[in-house]
Design a protein around this motif. Structure first.
Motif, PDB file in Angstrom:
ATOM      1  N   SER A 151       0.825  -1.211   0.000  1.00  0.00           N
ATOM      2  CA  SER A 151       0.000   0.000   0.000  1.00  0.00           C
ATOM      3  C   SER A 151       0.856   1.257   0.000  1.00  0.00           C
ATOM      4  O   SER A 151       1.605   1.518   0.949  1.00  0.00           O
ATOM      5  N   ILE A 152       0.718   2.056  -1.050  1.00  0.00           N
ATOM      6  CA  ILE A 152       1.447   3.332  -1.124  1.00  0.00           C
ATOM      7  C   ILE A 152       0.981   4.276  -0.020  1.00  0.00           C
ATOM      8  O   ILE A 152       1.788   4.994   0.588  1.00  0.00           O
ATOM      9  N   ALA A 153      -0.321   4.271   0.264  1.00  0.00           N
ATOM     10  CA  ALA A 153      -0.843   5.156   1.306  1.00  0.00           C
ATOM     11  C   ALA A 153      -0.275   4.792   2.672  1.00  0.00           C
ATOM     12  O   ALA A 153       0.093   5.673   3.460  1.00  0.00           O
ATOM     13  N   ALA A 154      -0.207   3.496   2.963  1.00  0.00           N
ATOM     14  CA  ALA A 154       0.358   3.071   4.246  1.00  0.00           C
ATOM     15  C   ALA A 154       1.822   3.478   4.360  1.00  0.00           C
ATOM     16  O   ALA A 154       2.283   3.928   5.422  1.00  0.00           O
ATOM     17  N   LEU A 155       2.568   3.325   3.277  1.00  0.00           N
ATOM     18  CA  LEU A 155       3.980   3.677   3.306  1.00  0.00           C
ATOM     19  C   LEU A 155       4.183   5.185   3.477  1.00  0.00           C
ATOM     20  O   LEU A 155       5.138   5.618   4.126  1.00  0.00           O
ATOM     21  N   ALA A 156       3.283   5.986   2.913  1.00  0.00           N
ATOM     22  CA  ALA A 156       3.384   7.437   3.108  1.00  0.00           C
ATOM     23  C   ALA A 156       3.209   7.789   4.581  1.00  0.00           C
ATOM     24  O   ALA A 156       3.929   8.642   5.125  1.00  0.00           O
ATOM     25  N   THR A 157       2.269   7.141   5.241  1.00  0.00           N
ATOM     26  CA  THR A 157       2.077   7.359   6.680  1.00  0.00           C
ATOM     27  C   THR A 157       3.314   6.910   7.446  1.00  0.00           C
ATOM     28  O   THR A 157       3.755   7.577   8.389  1.00  0.00           O
ATOM     29  N   ALA A 158       3.876   5.750   7.045  1.00  0.00           N
ATOM     30  CA  ALA A 158       5.063   5.250   7.729  1.00  0.00           C
ATOM     31  C   ALA A 158       6.223   6.221   7.623  1.00  0.00           C
ATOM     32  O   ALA A 158       6.926   6.485   8.606  1.00  0.00           O
ATOM     33  N   ARG A 159       6.428   6.760   6.440  1.00  0.00           N
ATOM     34  CA  ARG A 159       7.549   7.690   6.265  1.00  0.00           C
ATOM     35  C   ARG A 159       7.343   8.979   7.050  1.00  0.00           C
ATOM     36  O   ARG A 159       8.300   9.581   7.541  1.00  0.00           O
ATOM     37  N   ALA A 160       6.100   9.418   7.180  1.00  0.00           N
ATOM     38  CA  ALA A 160       5.817  10.627   7.959  1.00  0.00           C
ATOM     39  C   ALA A 160       6.083  10.414   9.435  1.00  0.00           C
ATOM     40  O   ALA A 160       6.415  11.356  10.159  1.00  0.00           O
ATOM     41  N   ALA A 161       5.913   9.162   9.909  1.00  0.00           N
ATOM     42  CA  ALA A 161       6.229   8.780  11.291  1.00  0.00           C
ATOM     43  C   ALA A 161       5.437   9.573  12.319  1.00  0.00           C
ATOM     44  O   ALA A 161       5.941   9.883  13.394  1.00  0.00           O
ATOM     45  N   GLU A 162       4.180   9.892  11.985  1.00  0.00           N
ATOM     46  CA  GLU A 162       3.284  10.537  12.931  1.00  0.00           C
ATOM     47  C   GLU A 162       2.090   9.621  13.162  1.00  0.00           C
ATOM     48  O   GLU A 162       1.484   9.136  12.202  1.00  0.00           O
ATOM     49  N   PHE A 163       1.755   9.408  14.424  1.00  0.00           N
ATOM     50  CA  PHE A 163       0.777   8.401  14.782  1.00  0.00           C
ATOM     51  C   PHE A 163      -0.239   8.957  15.768  1.00  0.00           C
ATOM     52  O   PHE A 163       0.066   9.856  16.563  1.00  0.00           O
ATOM     53  N   GLY A 164      -1.452   8.411  15.705  1.00  0.00           N
ATOM     54  CA  GLY A 164      -2.474   8.746  16.681  1.00  0.00           C
ATOM     55  C   GLY A 164      -2.313   7.940  17.959  1.00  0.00           C
ATOM     56  O   GLY A 164      -1.479   7.031  18.054  1.00  0.00           O
ATOM     57  N   ARG A 165      -3.158   8.238  18.920  1.00  0.00           N
ATOM     58  CA  ARG A 165      -3.075   7.558  20.222  1.00  0.00           C
ATOM     59  C   ARG A 165      -3.298   6.063  20.095  1.00  0.00           C
ATOM     60  O   ARG A 165      -2.727   5.274  20.847  1.00  0.00           O
TER      61      ARG A 165
END
Length: 466
Positions: A151-165
């Motif tokens: 998933s490209i979208a999942a990888l974009a989130t991973a690279r941003a390294a910002e997460f919810g609670r």
């Protein structure tokens, strides 16, 4: 089991061919018997692409990789959180990683692959452990941690390294402060404010888009070998048995001698012991490629397993809230509970490392149901709840949003086609629990002040009536 609202996929003449094409490309055999769930997700892409039906969308997929990426993101289940499966991270912390550090001490290199990494919590968790373990010696080591996902979208989130609670839900406050810093609210998982991983951990991990099916067709790029540790957890349950065997064999070949493979708790199979050494560690099973000097593992000769009783005395079981949500729902105490062996039962029945489905607080009801279905069985999931969810998926208190998340998860569960019984444990039957059961397509069973024996009897009676 009633179908979710919407048109039947089989009323669309092009659906069958489109489904076959999707499964062939992604390997998602998970959808082989979930036409309603797959078609519901496909219809979202039909709308986004402004196409009328499956045949038109099939043609749209020929236009290039962009729409394939959007579809793969739509159909991929991406539930993950930091240090998921506490038993496996305890094994990494206490046994696997210290052993690898000692074995690689002369060359001072470590290579780790998180296959099917979703939004990155898993490889980042390993990076945190390695940072702790190596300490001041870390600059003297060449450490490579790579996370891959379809998933490209999942990888974009991973690279941003910002997460919810929600992704940090198992971490104590002091560890959140140590590994993350707060960031302002933004749309998505961090809508209530989020957490950004600190740079010293973030820079240890890189991400690439890869499809595990490339392990089988020879298209995996050069360089994806020689790993000391591979994690491929909660991924294999979505593939067919034949594909799983091929993937595990291929992953084993990409380990260095003495390297380790970790898979999900519901994913071990006796056949894997023919290629890798199954190692029984506290609360989990791991696989290891033998050192070059050791003989290759041989498949164990196993007779027919003794027939197991379909029912177990209530006194040998206890009911505990699942630490994970069923189908990513919020509010563990309000949505999902599973039956687990009591401590005494665990002691009396050691894990069979070749074939066990290891029951742990991090194992979701969906994990177990998928394992049962893949083994040819028919799972029936029993949920205990008072129907009053009070924490949403981000970990934020609040009943309205928590109830919305719970209902959304219930609808997805129903679409997946699992049989279920919802037991209302409130002192008085709750309309909210009854509505949740209806959304799930589950049988509703009010049982206030239930203990283990009453629950066992109720489930027995409900199962016989189903």
């Amino acid at each position: 089991m009633r179908r979710p609202s919407g048109p039947s996929p089989h009323a669309d003449p092009g659906y069958t061919a489109l489904k076959a094409r999707i499964i062939a490309r992604t390997g998602h055999h998970y959808y082989a018997d979930k036409d309603d769930l797959l078609f519901d997700r496909l219809r979202r892409r039909f709308k986004a692409c402004n196409v009328a039906d499956a045949a038109a969308y099939d043609a749209r997929l020929d236009d290039g990789a962009g729409e394939w990426a959007a579809l793969e993101a739509e159909i991929t289940i991406g539930e993950t959180f930091f240090f998921r499966y506490a038993e496996q991270f305890a094994a990494l912390r206490e046994t696997i990683l210290p052993g690898l550090v000692a074995a690689r001490g002369t060359e001072r290199t470590l290579r780790v692959w998180s296959a099917g990494c979703s939004t990155g919590a898993e490889p980042y968790s390993v990076a945190i452990l390695l940072h702790q373990l190596l300490g001041p010696a870390l600059p003297d080591w060449r450490v490579s941690v790579v996370g891959t996902d379809i998933s490209i979208a999942a990888l974009a989130t991973a690279r941003a390294a910002e997460f919810g609670r929600w992704a940090l839900r198992t971490l104590p406050v002091e560890e959140r402060v140590r590994y993350f810093h707060r960031v302002p609210a933004s749309p998505g998982a961090t809508r209530e404010g989020g957490y950004a991983l600190r740079p010293e951990f973030r820079r240890m991990v890189r991400f690439e888009r890869q499809n595990l099916m490339s392990l089988l067709d020879g298209s995996m790029p050069e360089g994806f070998d020689g790993f000391d540790l591979i994690l491929c957890r909660n991924v294999l349950i979505y593939f067919s048995a034949e594909t799983v065997a091929g993937i595990v064999r291929a992953l084993g070949r990409r380990l260095r001698p003495g390297g380790w493979l970790l898979i999900g708790h519901a994913e071990p199979h006796p056949a894997f012991a023919g290629w890798l050494e199954a190692v029984n560690l506290p609360g989990t099973v791991a696989y290891r490629r033998p050192p070059e000097s050791a003989p290759a593992p041989q498949p164990e000769t196993r007779g027919e397993p003794p027939p197991s009783s379909p029912l177990v005395e209530a006194s040998s079981f206890e009911f505990r809230p699942a630490a994970d949500m069923l189908l990513e729902a919020s509010g563990a105490s309000a949505v999902a509970e599973i039956v687990r062996p009591a401590p005494a039962a665990k002691a009396a029945a050691p894990i069979d490392p070749a074939s066990a489905v290891v029951m742990t607080p991090d194992l979701t009801a969906e994990d177990v149901a998928l394992a049962v279905r893949r083994g040819g069985g028919t799972p029936v999931v029993v949920l205990l709840t008072d129907g009053r969810a009070n924490v949403d998926r981000t970990g934020t208190p609040g009943r309205p949003r928590a109830a919305e998340d719970a209902r959304a998860a219930a609808l997805r569960f129903r679409a997946a086609g699992y049989a279920a019984i919802l037991i209302d444990t409130a002192p008085r039957p709750q309309d909210s629990a009854r509505a949740l059961a209806e959304a799930m397509g589950a049988r509703y069973l009010p049982l206030p002040q239930a203990d283990a024996r009453k629950l066992s009897a109720a489930v027995r009676a409900a199962g016989e009536a189903a």
